[in-house]
Every structure is written in structure tokens, then in C-alpha cells.
Scaffold this active site. Structure first.
Site, short mmCIF file in Angstrom:
data_model
loop_
_atom_site.label_atom_id
_atom_site.label_comp_id
_atom_site.label_asym_id
_atom_site.label_seq_id
_atom_site.Cartn_x
_atom_site.Cartn_y
_atom_site.Cartn_z
N ASN A 62 0.84 -1.20 0.00
CA ASN A 62 0.00 0.00 0.00
C ASN A 62 0.87 1.25 0.00
O ASN A 62 2.00 1.25 0.49
CB ASN A 62 -0.94 0.01 1.21
N SER A 109 6.83 4.43 12.34
CA SER A 109 7.25 3.52 11.28
C SER A 109 6.44 3.59 10.01
O SER A 109 6.36 2.62 9.27
CB SER A 109 7.19 2.09 11.83
N CYS A 110 5.79 4.71 9.74
CA CYS A 110 5.05 4.79 8.48
C CYS A 110 6.07 4.78 7.34
O CYS A 110 6.96 5.61 7.31
CB CYS A 110 4.21 6.06 8.43
N CYS A 163 6.15 -37.89 -8.39
CA CYS A 163 6.20 -36.67 -9.21
C CYS A 163 7.64 -36.31 -9.59
O CYS A 163 7.87 -35.57 -10.55
CB CYS A 163 5.54 -35.50 -8.48
N CYS A 165 23.50 -38.30 0.96
CA CYS A 165 22.60 -37.30 1.57
C CYS A 165 23.31 -36.65 2.74
O CYS A 165 23.88 -37.32 3.59
CB CYS A 165 21.31 -37.97 2.03
N CYS A 185 20.15 -31.89 4.10
CA CYS A 185 19.85 -30.46 4.01
C CYS A 185 18.36 -30.15 4.07
O CYS A 185 17.94 -29.06 4.40
CB CYS A 185 20.45 -29.86 2.75
C1 LIG Z 1 -3.71 0.28 3.53
C2 LIG Z 1 -2.96 0.23 4.82
C3 LIG Z 1 -2.89 1.36 5.62
C4 LIG Z 1 -2.20 1.34 6.81
N1 LIG Z 1 -2.17 2.45 7.59
C5 LIG Z 1 -1.51 2.44 8.78
C6 LIG Z 1 -1.51 3.55 9.62
O1 LIG Z 1 -2.13 4.58 9.35
N2 LIG Z 1 -0.83 3.48 10.77
C7 LIG Z 1 -0.16 2.36 11.15
O2 LIG Z 1 0.43 2.35 12.22
N3 LIG Z 1 -0.16 1.27 10.37
C8 LIG Z 1 -0.81 1.28 9.19
N4 LIG Z 1 -0.84 0.15 8.41
C9 LIG Z 1 -0.11 -1.04 8.83
C10 LIG Z 1 -1.01 -2.05 9.53
O3 LIG Z 1 -1.57 -1.51 10.69
C11 LIG Z 1 -0.19 -3.30 9.93
O4 LIG Z 1 0.79 -2.89 10.83
C12 LIG Z 1 0.47 -3.96 8.75
O5 LIG Z 1 -0.42 -4.04 7.68
C13 LIG Z 1 0.99 -5.36 9.06
O6 LIG Z 1 0.01 -6.23 9.53
P1 LIG Z 1 -0.73 -7.30 8.57
O7 LIG Z 1 0.31 -8.13 7.93
O8 LIG Z 1 -1.63 -8.06 9.52
O9 LIG Z 1 -1.50 -6.53 7.60
C14 LIG Z 1 -1.54 0.16 7.22
C15 LIG Z 1 -1.63 -0.98 6.42
C16 LIG Z 1 -2.33 -0.97 5.24
C17 LIG Z 1 -2.42 -2.21 4.42
#
Ligand SMILES: Cc1cc2nc3c(=O)[nH]c(=O)nc-3n(C[C@H](O)[C@H](O)[C@H](O)COP(=O)(O)O)c2cc1C
Ligand SMILES: Cc1cc2nc3c(=O)[nH]c(=O)nc-3n(C[C@H](O)[C@H](O)[C@H](O)COP(=O)(O)OP(=O)(O)OC[C@H]3O[C@@H](n4cnc5c(N)ncnc54)[C@H](O)[C@@H]3O)c2cc1C
Ligand code: SF4
Lengths: 411, 418
Positions: free
Chosen positions: A79, A139-140, A348, A379, A382
Site C-alpha cells: 500500500n 514507522s510509516c 512426481c 545425503c 539439508c
Molecule cells: C492500507 C494500509 C494502511 C495502513 N495504515 C496504517 C496507519 O495509518 N498506521 C499504522 O500504524 N499502520 C498502518 N498500516 C499497517 C497495519 O496496521 C499493519 O501494521 C500492517 O499491515 C501489518 O500487519 P498485517 O500483515 O496483519 O496486515 C496500514 C496498512 C495498510 C495495508
């Protein structure tokens, strides 16, 4: 007709009816949607990240892309979303409404600010609205505001510690989670900084910066916005192994509560995430793909797992696997060999290819009987062949100190 | 013959399910089995959760996992990509790999006694649901508990032991008692029942209405099936003609062929292959056993003096569709021909017997009920084949479930008690 097992937990002093919480994302970005999620049975929500009123959020569409095989199209979801377009004035109202409608559930909110005043203001206002928990997005993947725009806060140790301190100072006894990114050189350092800053816990972790794909005819990245594209935050099943590593490392080294997030797609994933040290599990991609109804199997699957294993509470799983995680030089060296379970083999030949071209040429192929034959001399154990067998007809036999053990993949 | 799926097959099959929203399969299932949810639980490896979902929804699910016509599969969305998800086979997989007794929780039976007349699918389902609401169901059964699946469905399709599993489960945990009694009139039931549920099914079989049906060597299909099921040798000879084109006709033909592979068994049907009502799996199985088919043949008269010597049939031509949407057979003039036979088996439908005086019936003998499933007698409810006419196990199970709700409401005073 069947007994329902109690799967409630205590998370930072908050009672959760089950360990499953909706993370800060689209499923918590509209009041009605968050409401429906809680009604469907999720134990709590963290409302999508909000900020102060004067911070404009300019979203661009299309926002989503994904990859995966046909059968399950979304193995990884990308996203280019930003934080919520709703500001703190709306979020305050929502916290009040949801808290009144669901007094027994956890109503949390996620925040992001630039200056100290912003962070603390957000906290005070949410506290006044009656929020149960505050999560700070450090962490955005599309970057943060203030300090070093375009860079994630959690990528700077100093900023992480400092801002955590601001937030905790304002939050007082309201629990604070810091949501981090695994995209750092040393995750343990970050966790230490969060702890020094005084937060109650860490949310590990957010989406992971990625480039989901390229259209090979037009060379446009996914998602393409009129031909142009950029880096996406990756979520969903694809990132679970990274989440497990992140959480395990933090749990092994820092004494701090962890809210697990990133790639959980089933009750099994949740159990794994808790086993490496998370106290609860947040979900975003699962409800985005299959809806809130997925809570039914999450709850039922976890309850049956606990009963089958003889655990009283989901809290008994937390950190169970940590004691078995070692560095490579500490690992033992068992005598390991692949073993064919003859009656399961369907002929297979995939194991042959895997061993012949990617292993140690220890499997011979009989074209007449269409059966592989493993040469124990050649072997090395692995386990590559075992990864490709479609019917689990290969298992690893390991001997150590005269005790024979079979390592089998159980799905 | 459908068989059990292996773990790999079940997982792959479950993966084929798209987990549709507003899933059409769930709407098509008369017992409203939450199909998408239970298959989702298979995918995550939560078999016990899947079992709980289907057992709660359909009291006869173990039996349906083998015998259900699977209305759900007709409407599966996946068909628009390739083919239907094998939902029924997945029921069976779950029921054969879990234990329906595990974690069972049944409330105390503290409420009123309810009499259930007839221990077939409808009666069993009603008993289970009533008991789950705290009522005390007593089942009156004249033959063997379980109704048609236990008494008539051939053991090749549905083994004795398999029937006992679920029927025994309901008997053991949900029925307060099963009383072996042939009830002719509601008045025979001892006092003390707050309500009665009639689920006696269709005891009799339709006649063909042609000359010499009483001749030696002419039998009814279910009579033959009961003999075989009970371990007796059937009375059929070496050249058998089965009249009819429904499931019962195909079933008896297969059972007779399986009993004696040297015997010739021919299904004689007045319409074509396309109009046949029996389920495709059943026809395929009959074919494999070596049953043959005479289509477009209208029985005219049975021939013979002391015993059956054969049957005269008239060649049919398909005319306009009737109410069922199938084209009606019309006789072709001067086209009679003779089929030499020593046995004629009639399988042209079921009909109600004439017990329970005072309870209003329709012209065809079926019991009339109102929207609350209550008969013309207050407090007496009815469901299953005796109300619907010949139907299916899953529909009767659903009737039993619904009736239990209506009965509870009636006893509590909110239905039909004006
Ligand atoms: C479309 C979208 C928007 C998101 N927006 C935010 C947000 O505004 N703030 C945030 O902390 N995480 C945001 N996230 C992250 C999610 O909260 C979550 O941490 C992340 O998707 C991983 O979890 P998942 O694998 O269960 O989806 C967003 C994720 C998606 C897919
Ligand atoms: C040969 C055959 C094969 C079939 N195969 C299938 C199949 O594969 N799949 C499917 O879905 N459906 C099938 N059906 C249809 C299905 O069996 C019926 O729709 C269903 O069993 C009807 O359920 P019920 O409870 O209404 O009645 P029944 O199953 O007929 O049960 C009625 C019970 O009441 C008892 N009883 C009757 N009168 C009295 C009385 N006066 N006092 C006490 N007890 C009494 C009977 O002994 C019987 O046990 C088949 C039917 C037949 C005849
Ligand atoms: S009971 Fe029958 S119709 Fe209902 S879901 Fe199962 S197979 Fe389908």
C-alpha cells in the site's frame, strides 16, 4: 452445543476477550467499519493513525497492489497509504462513541506528530476521550513528520528514545505502545531505546518498505498512478517470517511487552507470533482480504489448540519458543538424513530435481517405477527435498546421542 | 462410489473454496450449513472447529456427508472458474477425522416432555434441538430408529455401522428415551406431553395402476431394499425390470445387481436419459454395476398367469413440459412391445399411510400444517416427508430443527396458543 473455552488475556492491564486486535489501518479508519469489527468479535481496535488538525494528508490512488499465486492472490499486500485523513477532533469523538458502545473492549488510537507539543496534545486529548491505549507510529513507510521528514522515526535511536519520552510523559498511566519498523540495522537497539524512553510496550512491526512489482510490458511499477509508481509498505503472509524474527530478537534481549503484528493470517500464525514473545496479535491484511468474519476461526482455532495442548490460557504460549532459538554456532550437529515414506510417494520426481540441481545429488530416479531412491551415503540432510514434496512423503530422520527423532512438517 | 478424501486431497479441495461473501452454497443448503466458514477452518487446520460448525448447523451432517444430494454444490461460485468445490466430501472428511462427542455440552433437561412420533431424520433432528433447549424429547419408533437411512438405503451406499454413529449419538445424548411402539393415533400417547411432533415419513409405495400388479413376482422397491438391508435374500429372480426413474429406482436396481451380478436388471423409464430424476453419481454407479436402461417406455400391462412372464410397454414420445418442467411422455400409436421378465419391481413413488385420525390431510394424504408447522390439532406439529412428500435427508433435518423452535415457542405460549 460445544463448550467454549475462555481465551481472554490481560494485555498491559487491559482485559481482552481474545488476543486478536484490529491494527491501525483501513479496517479502523471509519467509525462504522471499526464498530462492525468489534461487533463481529474482535477484542479491540487501534484507530488508524491520526495527527493534529493542521496537518493535511494527501492520499493518492490507486493505493493497493499485491502478489501471490492464483489460488490465493494476496500473499503480499502493498500500500502507498498515508496516515488517516481524519484528525484528532474526529478521533476523540470516535473513541468516546466506541468506548460507550463497547465498554468491555479495548479502544486504542494511533498517533503521529512532529513537535513535542503535537505529540503531547494528541495524547492529552485521547486520554480525555477515554482511550485505553495509545500507539505511536514511528514507522510509516511513507515517512514521518518533523525530525527527519521522509525517514521513519524508529530508524533513529535518539529520536525514538526522545519522542517516546515525550509521549509517556503526557500519557502517564495510560499504556503506550511504540510501533516500529523491522527496516533497521539493529532491532534490539531500537527496542532498548523504546524501553529507555519509558513506553509500556512495542508493536512489532509495521509494513516493510518494498516494491511490489513491475509491469513487464510498460515498465510501470505496481501500483501505477498514470504510469508512475513508488515504494509500497508490504503486509500480509509474505512478511510473517520477518515479523517472527523481529519479535524473537526483541523478546530474547529486552524485557518489554510486545504486541505482535505483521503477516498474521490465521490462528496458527498468531500462536507462532505469541510463541516468539508477543502478548497479543494485531491484524490488518486478513480482515482487509476476507473481512471481519475471519475472527470466528481465529477464536475457535486458538481455543482448540489450547485445549489440545493442555494450556489454560493464551498467555501460557507467550515466549514458549524463545528457549529453542539459538545462534548458528550454538546449534547442535545431529546426524540427519532424508527418508522416503514409500506409501505416500506419488512419483512426481520433484525431490529428484531439488536434490540433483540444488542439493547433493543424493537422490536417484527410477523412470520405470517412477520412484526416487535416497542414497544415505550421499545425503547430507539439508532437507531441500522435503520442502518440495507435495504430499509430505519425505521426512528428516535425525540421530543425536543414540536417540532417533523425526522432524516432520506439520501444516 | 464416493470415497473418503486423504488429508492432502482435503486441503487442496478446501483451498479451491473462494470463501465467497454471501455464499450461495449456504443459502442453497436447506439446513443452512455455514459452508464457507467450515471450509475456511479446514484451510487453517482447525478441524475440530469445522466439525462444531457443521454439527451444530445440521443434526444429520454425518449422514449428509455421504447421502446428501448436495444442493450447495449446484450453485458453487467456483463452477464459473472450473468445477464445484466438493463440499459434501469435505463434510465427510471432517466427520471421519474428528469426534463429535468431544467437548459436547448439553444443558440440563428441565423443561416439558415432547412426544416425537417417528425416529427418522426429521424426528431425530427435532429431538436434538428440543433437548438443546432443555426440553425432554421421547421418540416413538415402530421399526428401527433412524428412518429410511437406517432401514432402506442400501448398505453399499451407506453402511450399517455408519448409520449407527450419528443416529446413536442423537439417541444417546439427546433423546430421553426411544420407545418401540407403532402409534396409530395421537390419543395412544400417554398424557403428560406438552406437544407432539409427527415425523412418520411416507410408509407406503405408489402403485403403477396397470393390469396384473398383484401377480407373484411383482414387488415394491422399498420392500426389496428393506429385505436386502436386513440381510435377507431378496425375492427377485433372474430377469428383473425396475419401473421408474427416481433415486429409489436406481438404488433398487443397483442393489439387485450387486446382490447377484448374474441377474439381468433393467430400469424401464417412460422418459429419456435427460429427464431422469436420480442423481448422476447414482446412475453412474448403476452403470458400473451393469444395470441397463430401457428409456421412452410406458408400462402398459404385466403379463403372466401364475407368475410374472414379462411386461408390455408402449414406446413414448416427449411432448410438452409438465409442471415439473420436464417434458411429458406421450404414447406412440401401435408401438407396443414385450419385455420378458420374471420379476417386476415398482419404484414410482412413496405415499402416506392413513394413520392419525382427526388430523387434517391434503388430497394426496400428506399432513397439512400452518406456518408454524402445526397441524389441525393444537399442540400437534408435523414435518419431514409426511408433510413435504418425498424429499431428502437435509430437508427433513431442517424441518426437525425448525419444528423444535416452533414447539418451544408454542410451549412458552407465544405461538398458536390463542
Ligand atoms: C492500507 C494500509 C494502511 C495502513 N495504515 C496504517 C496507519 O495509518 N498506521 C499504522 O500504524 N499502520 C498502518 N498500516 C499497517 C497495519 O496496521 C499493519 O501494521 C500492517 O499491515 C501489518 O500487519 P498485517 O500483515 O496483519 O496486515 C496500514 C496498512 C495498510 C495495508
Ligand atoms: C430408498 C431410498 C433412498 C433414499 N436415499 C436418499 C439419499 O441418498 N439422500 C437423501 O437425502 N435422501 C434420500 N432418500 C429420502 C430420505 O430418506 C427421506 O426424505 C427421509 O428419510 C425422510 O425423513 P423422515 O424423518 O420424514 O421420515 P423417514 O425417514 O421415513 O422416517 C420415519 C420413521 O417413522 C417411523 N414410523 C412411521 N410410522 C410410525 C408410527 N405410526 N409409529 C411409530 N413410528 C413410525 C418409521 O419406522 C421411520 O423410522 C431416500 C429415500 C428412499 C426411500
Ligand atoms: S448438508 Fe447437503 S446441501 Fe447442506 S452443505 Fe452439506 S452437502 Fe450441501
Amino acid at each position: 452445543m460445544y463448550k467454549e473455552k475462555d481465551i481472554s488475556i490481560d494485555f498491559l492491564g487491559i482485559h481482552l476477550e481474545n488476543p486478536f486486535v484490529l491494527s491501525a489501518a483501513p479496517p479502523t479508519d471509519e467509525l462504522e467499519i471499526a464498530y462492525d469489527g468489534l461487533k463481529a468479535g474482535w477484542a479491540g481496535v487501534i484507530l488508524k493513525t491520526t495527527s493534529v488538525e493542521n496537518n493535511p494528508v494527501l492520499l493518492k490512488y490507486p493505493m493497493m497492489s499485491s502478489f501471490g499465486p492464483q489460488g490465493r492472490k494476496v500473499t503480499g499486500l502493498g500500500n502507498i497509504d498515508l496516515i488517516s485523513q481524519y484528525h484528532i477532533d474526529d478521533i476523540e469523538k470516535r473513541v468516546r462513541i466506541l468506548k460507550e458502545a463497547f465498554p468491555e473492549k479495548m479502544i486504542g488510537a494511533s498517533i503521529m506528530g512532529a513537535r513535542k507539543e503535537d505529540w503531547q496534545n494528541l495524547v492529552w486529548r485521547l486520554k480525555k476521550a477515554g482511550v485505553d491505549l495509545i500507539e505511536c507510529s514511528f514507522s510509516c513507510p511513507q515517512g514521518s513528520m518533523g525530525e527527519a521528514p521522509g525517514r521513519m522515526l524508529a530508524q533513529s535511536i535518539e529520536a525514538t528514545e526522545k519522542v517516546t519520552g515525550w509521549v509517556k510523559e503526557a500519557a502517564e498511566d495510560t499504556p503506550v505502545l511504540i510501533k516500529i519498523t523491522p527496516q533497521v540495522t539493529d532491532i534490539v537497539e531500537v527496542a532498548h531505546a523504546v524501553k529507555r524512553g519509558g513506553a509500556d510496550g512495542i508493536t512489532a512491526s509495521n509494513t516493510i518498505p518494498s516494491l511490489v512489482g513491475i509491469d513487464i510490458n510498460t515498465f510501470e511499477p505496481y501500483p501505477s498512478l498514470a504510469g508512475k509508481g513508488g515504494y509500497s509498505g508490504l503486509s500480509g503472509p509474505a512478511i510473517k517470517p520477518l515479523t517472527l524474527r523481529t519479535i524473537a530478537e526483541i523478546a530474547s534481549n529486552v524485557d518489554i511487552v510486545i504486541s505482535g503484528n505483521g503477516g498474521a493470517f490465521s490462528w496458527r500464525d498468531a500462536v507462532e507470533i505469541m510463541a516468539v514473545g508477543a502478548s497479543n496479535v494485531q491484524f490488518c491484511t486478513l480482515p482487509m482480504v476476507y473481512g471481519f468474519r475471519t475472527i470466528r476461526d481465529l477464536k475457535s482455532g486458538l481455543a482448540h489448540y489450547l485445549m489440545d495442548m493442555g494450556f489454560d490460557s493464551p498467555m501460557d504460549i507467550i515466549g514458549k519458543a524463545i528457549q529453542n532459538i539459538y545462534s548458528h554456532d550454538e546449534l547442535p550437529s545431529p546426524y540427519t538424513r532424508a527418508e522416503l515414506i514409500g506409501e505416500k510417494c506419488i512419483g512426481c520426481g520433484l525431490c529428484f530435481d531439488a536434490c540433483n540441481d540444488g542439493g547433493h545429488r543424493a537422490i536417484a530416479w527410477d523412470g520405470n517405477t517412477r520412484r526416487p531412491n535416497i542414497d544415505e551415503e550421499k545425503c547430507v540432510g539439508c532437507a531441500m527435498c522435503m520442502q518440495v514434496c507435495p504430499v509430505d512423503a519425505i521426512r528428516m530422520k535425525e540421530k543425536i546421542d543414540d536417540s532417533l527423532n523425526y522432524f516432520v512438517i506439520r501444516r | 462410489m464416493q470415497t473418503t478424501l486423504s488429508r492432502e486431497q482435503a486441503l487442496l479441495e478446501a483451498e479451491r473454496c473462494l470463501y465467497c461473501y454471501d455464499a450461495p452454497c449456504e443459502k442453497a443448503c436447506p439446513s443452512a450449513v455455514p459452508v464457507s466458514d467450515f471450509i475456511y477452518s479446514i484451510k487453517t487446520g482447525n478441524l475440530k472447529g469445522a466439525m462444531e460448525i457443521i454439527v451444530e448447523a445440521n443434526p444429520l451432517i454425518d449422514i449428509c456427508g455421504i447421502l446428501c444430494p448436495a444442493f450447495c454444490q449446484d450453485v458453487c461460485t467456483r463452477k464459473q472458474i472450473d468445477s464445484t468445490v466438493r463440499i459434501r466430501a469435505l463434510h465427510r472428511y471432517i466427520m471421519e477425522n474428528t469426534d463429535m462427542e468431544e467437548n459436547l455440552e448439553i444443558p440440563e433437561a428441565t423443561k416439558e416432555k415432547v412426544a416425537i412420533v417417528g425416529g427418522g431424520p426429521a424426528g431425530l433432528a427435532c429431538a436434538r434441538e428440543l433437548r438443546m433447549m432443555g426440553y425432554r424429547p421421547y421418540i416413538f419408533e415402530k421399526k428401527k430408529i433412524g428412518g429410511i437411512p437406517a432401514q432402506e438405503v442400501s448398505s453399499a451406499r451407506f453402511s450399517e455401522g455408519r448409520a449407527d454413529r450419528e443416529i446413536g449419538f442423537i439417541k444417546k445424548h439427546f433423546a430421553i428415551d426411544v420407545i418401540n411402539k407403532d402409534v396409530d393415533s395421537i390419543d395412544e400417547l400417554a398424557n403428560g406431553y406438552a406437544a407432539v411432533f409427527i415425523s412418520t415419513g411416507l410408509a407406503d409405495e405408489q402403485d403403477l395402476g396397470i393390469p396384473r400388479e398383484a401377480l407373484e413376482g411383482v414387488y415394491k422397491a422399498r420392500e426389496i431394499l428393506r429385505d436386502i438391508k436386513d440381510g435377507r435374500t431378496s425375492k427377485a429372480g433372474k430377469r428383473v425390470g425396475v419401473i421408474g426413474g427416481g433415486n429409489v429406482a436406481i438404488e433398487v436396481a443397483s442393489a439387485l445387481k450387486a446382490e447377484n451380478p448374474d441377474r439381468d436388471v433393467e430400469v424401464i423409464y417412460r422418459r429419456g436419459m435427460k429427464e431422469i430424476k436420480a442423481f448422476p453419481d447414482e446412475i453412474e454407479e448403476a452403470n458400473e454395476l451393469g444395470v441397463t436402461f430401457q428409456f421412452m417406455a410406458i408400462p402398459k400391462e404385466i403379463r403372466g398367469t401364475d407368475k410374472v412372464e414379462g411386461i408390455v410397454v408402449t414406446r413414448a414420445h416427449l411432448g410438452e413440459p409438465d409442471e415439473s418442467g420436464r417434458r411429458q411422455p406421450e404414447p406412440v400409436p401401435d408401438s407396443d412391445f414385450f419385455i420378458p421378465l420374471d420379476t417386476v419391481v415398482i419404484a414410482v413413488g412413496q405415499k402416506a399411510d392413513k394413520v392419525f385420525p382427526g388430523i387434517q390431510r391434503k388430497e394426496n394424504g400428506l399432513i397439512s400444517v400452518d406456518e408454524n408447522m402445526m397441524t389441525s390439532v393444537k399442540g400437534v406439529f408435523a414435518g419431514g416427508d409426511i408433510v413435504r412428500g418425498a424429499s431428502t435427508i437435509v430437508e427433513c433435518a431442517s424441518d426437525g430443527k425448525k419444528a423444535a423452535e416452533k414447539i418451544a415457542k408454542y410451549i412458552e405460549g407465544s405461538v398458536g396458543n390463542v
